[in-house]
Design a protein around this motif. Structure first.
Motif, PDB file in Angstrom:
ATOM      1  N   VAL A 154     -19.040 -14.882  13.977  1.00 16.91           N
ATOM      2  CA  VAL A 154     -18.068 -15.400  13.003  1.00 16.91           C
ATOM      3  C   VAL A 154     -17.386 -14.260  12.248  1.00 16.91           C
ATOM      4  N   VAL A 155     -18.041 -13.095  12.163  1.00 16.68           N
ATOM      5  CA  VAL A 155     -17.363 -11.923  11.598  1.00 16.68           C
ATOM      6  C   VAL A 155     -16.119 -11.607  12.415  1.00 16.68           C
ATOM      7  N   ILE A 156     -16.269 -11.568  13.734  1.00 20.75           N
ATOM      8  CA  ILE A 156     -15.129 -11.306  14.619  1.00 20.75           C
ATOM      9  C   ILE A 156     -14.087 -12.413  14.502  1.00 20.75           C
ATOM     10  N   ILE A 157     -14.538 -13.663  14.420  1.00 20.94           N
ATOM     11  CA  ILE A 157     -13.608 -14.791  14.338  1.00 20.94           C
ATOM     12  C   ILE A 157     -12.796 -14.735  13.041  1.00 20.94           C
ATOM     13  N   VAL A 158     -13.412 -14.290  11.942  1.00 21.78           N
ATOM     14  CA  VAL A 158     -12.682 -14.147  10.678  1.00 21.78           C
ATOM     15  C   VAL A 158     -11.503 -13.199  10.855  1.00 21.78           C
ATOM     16  N   PHE A 159     -11.744 -12.057  11.512  1.00 28.76           N
ATOM     17  CA  PHE A 159     -10.652 -11.095  11.742  1.00 28.76           C
ATOM     18  C   PHE A 159      -9.545 -11.713  12.591  1.00 28.76           C
ATOM     19  N   ILE A 160      -9.931 -12.548  13.541  1.00 25.33           N
ATOM     20  CA  ILE A 160      -8.960 -13.152  14.454  1.00 25.33           C
ATOM     21  C   ILE A 160      -8.099 -14.197  13.741  1.00 25.33           C
ATOM     22  N   LEU A 161      -8.674 -14.879  12.760  1.00 28.66           N
ATOM     23  CA  LEU A 161      -7.950 -15.952  12.072  1.00 28.66           C
ATOM     24  C   LEU A 161      -6.935 -15.427  11.058  1.00 28.66           C
ATOM     25  N   ILE A 162      -7.167 -14.249  10.497  1.00 32.94           N
ATOM     26  CA  ILE A 162      -6.290 -13.732   9.440  1.00 32.94           C
ATOM     27  C   ILE A 162      -4.839 -13.577   9.903  1.00 32.94           C
ATOM     28  N   PRO A 163      -4.546 -13.001  11.091  1.00 33.23           N
ATOM     29  CA  PRO A 163      -3.139 -12.919  11.517  1.00 33.23           C
ATOM     30  C   PRO A 163      -2.455 -14.277  11.649  1.00 33.23           C
ATOM     31  N   ILE A 164      -3.209 -15.327  11.954  1.00 37.83           N
ATOM     32  CA  ILE A 164      -2.612 -16.662  12.039  1.00 37.83           C
ATOM     33  C   ILE A 164      -2.095 -17.088  10.664  1.00 37.83           C
ATOM     34  N   ILE A 165      -2.835 -16.726   9.606  1.00 37.36           N
ATOM     35  CA  ILE A 165      -2.383 -17.038   8.245  1.00 37.36           C
ATOM     36  C   ILE A 165      -1.092 -16.287   7.947  1.00 37.36           C
ATOM     37  N   PHE A 166      -1.048 -15.003   8.298  1.00 35.19           N
ATOM     38  CA  PHE A 166       0.150 -14.202   8.041  1.00 35.19           C
ATOM     39  C   PHE A 166       1.363 -14.724   8.806  1.00 35.19           C
ATOM     40  N   GLU A 167       1.131 -15.216  10.011  1.00 35.90           N
ATOM     41  CA  GLU A 167       2.234 -15.651  10.882  1.00 35.90           C
ATOM     42  C   GLU A 167       2.422 -17.170  10.862  1.00 35.90           C
ATOM     43  N   ARG A 168       1.901 -17.843   9.842  1.00 33.23           N
ATOM     44  CA  ARG A 168       1.883 -19.302   9.822  1.00 33.23           C
ATOM     45  C   ARG A 168       3.275 -19.925   9.945  1.00 33.23           C
ATOM     46  N   LYS A 169       4.274 -19.321   9.307  1.00 37.91           N
ATOM     47  CA  LYS A 169       5.624 -19.895   9.346  1.00 37.91           C
ATOM     48  C   LYS A 169       6.236 -19.760  10.733  1.00 37.91           C
ATOM     49  N   LYS A 170       6.095 -18.576  11.316  1.00 39.91           N
ATOM     50  CA  LYS A 170       6.653 -18.350  12.650  1.00 39.91           C
ATOM     51  C   LYS A 170       5.913 -19.170  13.709  1.00 39.91           C
ATOM     52  N   LEU A 171       4.633 -19.436  13.447  1.00 39.27           N
ATOM     53  CA  LEU A 171       3.845 -20.232  14.393  1.00 39.27           C
ATOM     54  C   LEU A 171       4.040 -21.728  14.176  1.00 39.27           C
ATOM     55  N   GLY A 172       4.696 -22.073  13.080  1.00 34.81           N
ATOM     56  CA  GLY A 172       4.958 -23.482  12.808  1.00 34.81           C
ATOM     57  C   GLY A 172       3.738 -24.252  12.343  1.00 34.81           C
ATOM     58  N   ILE A 173       2.819 -23.590  11.662  1.00 45.25           N
ATOM     59  CA  ILE A 173       1.603 -24.249  11.178  1.00 45.25           C
ATOM     60  C   ILE A 173       1.861 -24.806   9.788  1.00 45.25           C
ATOM     61  N   ASN A 174       1.586 -26.102   9.594  1.00 45.34           N
ATOM     62  CA  ASN A 174       1.875 -26.750   8.318  1.00 45.34           C
ATOM     63  C   ASN A 174       0.786 -26.465   7.280  1.00 45.34           C
ATOM     64  N   PHE A 175       0.971 -27.021   6.099  1.00 45.66           N
ATOM     65  CA  PHE A 175       0.066 -26.785   4.970  1.00 45.66           C
ATOM     66  C   PHE A 175      -1.374 -27.154   5.310  1.00 45.66           C
ATOM     67  N   TRP A 176      -1.565 -28.296   5.974  1.00 49.67           N
ATOM     68  CA  TRP A 176      -2.915 -28.753   6.277  1.00 49.67           C
ATOM     69  C   TRP A 176      -3.578 -27.854   7.315  1.00 49.67           C
ATOM     70  N   GLY A 177      -2.800 -27.385   8.262  1.00 50.41           N
ATOM     71  CA  GLY A 177      -3.355 -26.466   9.257  1.00 50.41           C
ATOM     72  C   GLY A 177      -3.796 -25.161   8.619  1.00 50.41           C
ATOM     73  N   VAL A 178      -2.951 -24.629   7.722  1.00 48.35           N
ATOM     74  CA  VAL A 178      -3.301 -23.399   7.012  1.00 48.35           C
ATOM     75  C   VAL A 178      -4.547 -23.612   6.158  1.00 48.35           C
ATOM     76  N   SER A 179      -4.634 -24.764   5.516  1.00 47.36           N
ATOM     77  CA  SER A 179      -5.793 -25.073   4.669  1.00 47.36           C
ATOM     78  C   SER A 179      -7.086 -25.088   5.483  1.00 47.36           C
ATOM     79  N   VAL A 180      -7.017 -25.653   6.691  1.00 49.04           N
ATOM     80  CA  VAL A 180      -8.197 -25.692   7.561  1.00 49.04           C
ATOM     81  C   VAL A 180      -8.615 -24.274   7.954  1.00 49.04           C
ATOM     82  N   ILE A 181      -7.646 -23.448   8.317  1.00 50.83           N
ATOM     83  CA  ILE A 181      -7.951 -22.082   8.738  1.00 50.83           C
ATOM     84  C   ILE A 181      -8.547 -21.272   7.581  1.00 50.83           C
ATOM     85  N   ILE A 182      -7.956 -21.405   6.386  1.00 49.19           N
ATOM     86  CA  ILE A 182      -8.499 -20.707   5.220  1.00 49.19           C
ATOM     87  C   ILE A 182      -9.905 -21.216   4.908  1.00 49.19           C
ATOM     88  N   GLY A 183     -10.108 -22.526   5.063  1.00 50.62           N
ATOM     89  CA  GLY A 183     -11.440 -23.098   4.856  1.00 50.62           C
ATOM     90  C   GLY A 183     -12.465 -22.520   5.819  1.00 50.62           C
TER      91      GLY A 183
END
Length: 422
Positions: free
Chosen positions: A177-206
């Motif tokens: 999960v340490v590795i997975i945390v690093f992998i998830l962070i760029p998705i947060i940064f690129e959320r708009k370009k990836l088209g991820i909505n508020f709820w999707g971002v909330s799940v990833i941050i959770g």
């Protein structure tokens, strides 16, 4: 019915079978109750080999073509299994079989990417998520009662079976999960370009917060340091190249306030840690050293086993300990806390270097694509953290899944959604 329809149905049926084998392999990797069997490592290898057979029958050209990583990793693991087999060392054959599953996860990623598309790999990640969450939540619940639960896995023999039956994960879960945390962070940064909505971002941050909480509670101090360093590096460097030039000013600003900053960080982490846990005690020892000075010997508790492995490598630098010692082989002479260092000590400098190179290759492939600065930072931080991790600890299939399957899949997903569309 024409021939193309028959082929499509054949490939579709093979795809279902491949997904079933992949799901079973994931269950064996992340569901602790399945680890109690003595033949667990061979069961994992059998399921992975079954996937290989079905994939070979379905698209044999993938395996017979110039697939560099497939042949390099296969050669590497065969050597690591053959040498101990020739010297009747069943323990080391078992350990090599466990490492083989790590390579199989990259084969699955590569095969799906080639013949089935990125969607099939994303589907695998979605399938794995409930399994990871199940074990993570169970482990957190147990750690709140028993701070040493995860550390007891594989170290306290009497407790291991009961803990596994209760769905408790060990260091393999924590470091994956340490590795997975690093992998998830760029998705947060690129959320708009990836088209991820508020709820999707909330799940990833959770998910990120849940996994970091597991790391803090787990009492694996190296994991805590690694996740802190990786998260800070990703946040600072991923957004802007200019951050490279701000490191020096930040460092100069930090120096006069380092005592207060360090104390504040330690106190914050201790608030989330168990008071009787090893991480808490180590942090308190560091805090005492900052305040009073002294020697924090327990913080560097692995220096002895690391020295043991390095000394063993210096004794058998060419052939390695397995071949060099022969019948006089004694596993207690090996540190057994570092996959990389143990590989050098067990197999010698040539095979050890080959193994380390094969472990780095999936990240080198991503870097060689030279997509963008951000993707290079992504690859360097995840790849560098992975190498540090398997140098400081033993690799497990769960760590291999995070690094060799989840990382390249998310790398491809971001690349496809953002950079290939430009």
């Amino acid at each position: 019915m024409n021939s193309s329809t028959i082929i499509d149905k054949k490939n579709s049926f093979a795809g279902i079978i491949l997904d079933i084998f992949t799901a079973v392999l994931l269950a064996l990797t992340f569901i602790p109750q399945l680890r109690i069997f003595s033949f667990y490592n061979y069961l994992q290898l059998f399921v992975g080999s079954s996937w290989f057979v079905v994939a070979f029958i379905s698209n044999h050209s993938f395996f017979l073509s110039r697939n560099g990583y497939l042949w390099k990793s296969t050669l590497c693991i065969l050597i690591m299994m053959l040498i101990p087999f020739l010297f009747s060392n069943q323990t080391m054959v078992n350990r090599a079989a466990n490492i083989a599953v790590v390579f199989i996860y990259y084969w699955i990623y590569n095969y799906n990417s080639t013949y089935r598309g990125i969607t099939s790999n994303l589907r695998v990640i979605i399938i794995s998520l409930p399994m990871i969450l199940y074990t993570t939540i169970n482990t957190i619940r147990e750690l709140l009662v028993n701070p040493y639960a995860s550390r007891s896995i594989k170290t306290t023999v009497n407790e291991t079976g009961d803990l596994a039956l209760s769905g408790i994960g060990g260091y393999g879960l924590v470091y994956s999960v340490v590795i997975i945390v690093f992998i998830l962070i760029p998705i947060i940064f690129e959320r708009k370009k990836l088209g991820i909505n508020f709820w999707g971002v909330s799940v990833i941050i959770g998910l990120i917060m849940l996994f970091i909480y597991l790391v803090i509670l787990s009492n694996f101090f190296t994991a805590l340091l690694l996740v802190m360093a990786g998260v800070i590096s990703m946040i600072l460097l991923y957004r802007s190249k200019s951050m490279l030039f701000l490191i020096v000013p930040f460092t100069l600003a930090y120096l006069p306030l380092q005592k207060d900053i360090n104390m504040a960080v330690i106190d914050t982490i201790c608030d989330f840690s168990q008071e009787n846990g090893k991480t808490y005690l180590r942090l308190q020892e560091i805090k005492s050293e900052i305040l009073l000075g002294g020697n924090t010997e327990s913080v560097d508790s692995r220096s002895d086993v690391t020295k043991t492995t390095i000394d063993l490598f210096s004794e058998y630098p060419i052939l390695g300990y397995i071949a060099g010692a022969g019948e006089e082989f004694n596993l207690q002479r090996v540190g057994q806390h570092s996959t990389v260092l143990d590989a050098f000590a067990m197999y010698g400098i040539f095979i050890g270097s080959f193994f380390l190179w094969v472990m780095w290759l999936p990240f080198k492939y991503c870097l060689s694509r030279r997509i963008s600065y951000r993707m290079n930072v992504f690859s360097w931080i995840v790849g560098g953290s992975f190498i540090v991790l398997i140098t400081a600890n033993n690799i497990t299939p769960s760590i291999g899944y995070a690094a060799f399957f989840v990382f390249p899949t998310i790398f491809d997903y971001i690349n496809k959604k953002i950079y290939e569309q430009k």
